[in-house]
Motif scaffolding. Structure first.
Motif: not given
Length: 258
Positions: A8-27
């Motif tokens: 999961i790369l600690h939940g980080r997105s490469l698109e915006d370089d952020r960890v969004d916990v809600d986005r992570y949960a949905a994924a």
């Protein structure tokens, strides 16, 4: 039964370089898997909103059974040391996790020896190698039970070394340990090895073949779902494949078992 593994790369997105916990949960919820292996998992880290990413994933999946196992304790760039297994639940840490919607009969943690020296690594964008220390490595193993039949499946999650040769040695050691577990045995995770090296090192059979890294243009399979052990009825795959989710530099793998 659906199995899944995802670095999961600690939940980080490469698109915006952020960890969004809600986005992570949905994924994680979108995987809709009964047993999920996660790697590069944070707990109480500033970079991931101090969330317990294992607990977030478990809630998203409806997985009552779950275990986070720290490989490192502390905070990157500050106090960052090998975990001992005696860390407190609220302590900042980083490691792997295993989650199950199915009942779990037993849990086991297998700590794997890490490389005792620094190794040269060439990072993207650099010409010269940089000496780095490898992370401690660990596996978590669960014996899960299918309620309808009472049959059991041993499932393990791990994240092996990036150091060539050493990761193969860790895999052989882990495979020998799993061989003593109730059959059949499924090993899932980011093994940092490609299929032929995995076959040689583990003697286990792949349940899915798909490139998983890098996520934007996959050209190597580093993530695997393997089966081993003798069982009266061999596992039969109804469907398997990779999925790109809105986070991480790896694809997730899913396997549907009959």
């Amino acid at each position: 039964m659906r199995l899944a593994t995802f670095n999961i790369l600690h939940g980080r997105s490469l698109e915006d370089d952020r960890v969004d916990v809600d986005r992570y949960a949905a994924a994680i919820a979108s995987l809709d898997a009964d047993v999920v292996a996660l790697q590069e998992v944070d707990r109480a880290q500033e970079r991931s909103a101090r969330a317990d990413l294992t607990a977030v994933a478990a809630e998203a999946l409806g997985a009552r059974e779950h275990r986070f196992v720290a490989a490192l304790s502390g905070t990157p760039g500050a106090t960052w040391m090998a975990a001992t297994g005696r860390e407190q639940p609220e302590e900042a840490a980083y490691g792997i996790a295993l989650l199950s919607r199915l009942p779990v009969r037993s849990w086991e943690v297998v700590r794997l020896p890490s490389v005792p020296w620094t190794v040269p690594v060439v990072f993207p964008g650099r010409r010269r190698p940089q000496l780095v220390s490898d992370e401690p490595r660990v596996a978590v193993v669960a014996v899960v039970e299918e309620p309808a039949t009472g049959r059991c499946l041993t499932v393990a999650s791990t994240h092996l070394s990036f150091v060539p040769g050493w990761n193969s040695w860790q895999l052989r050691r882990l495979a020998r340990t799993l061989h003593r577990s109730p059959a059949p045995v499924v090993l899932m995770g980011d093994l940092n090895l490609e299929p032929e090296a995995v076959r040689r090192g583990s003697g286990m059979r792949p349940l899915v073949r798909a490139d998983t890294f890098p996520a934007h243009a996959p050209e190597r399979q580093l993530d695997h779902v393997l089966v081993g052990g003798d069982a009266p009825t061999p596992l039969r795959v109804d469907g398997a494949g990779s999925r790109r989710l809105p986070l991480s530099d790896h694809l997730a793998l899913t396997v549907d078992l009959a």
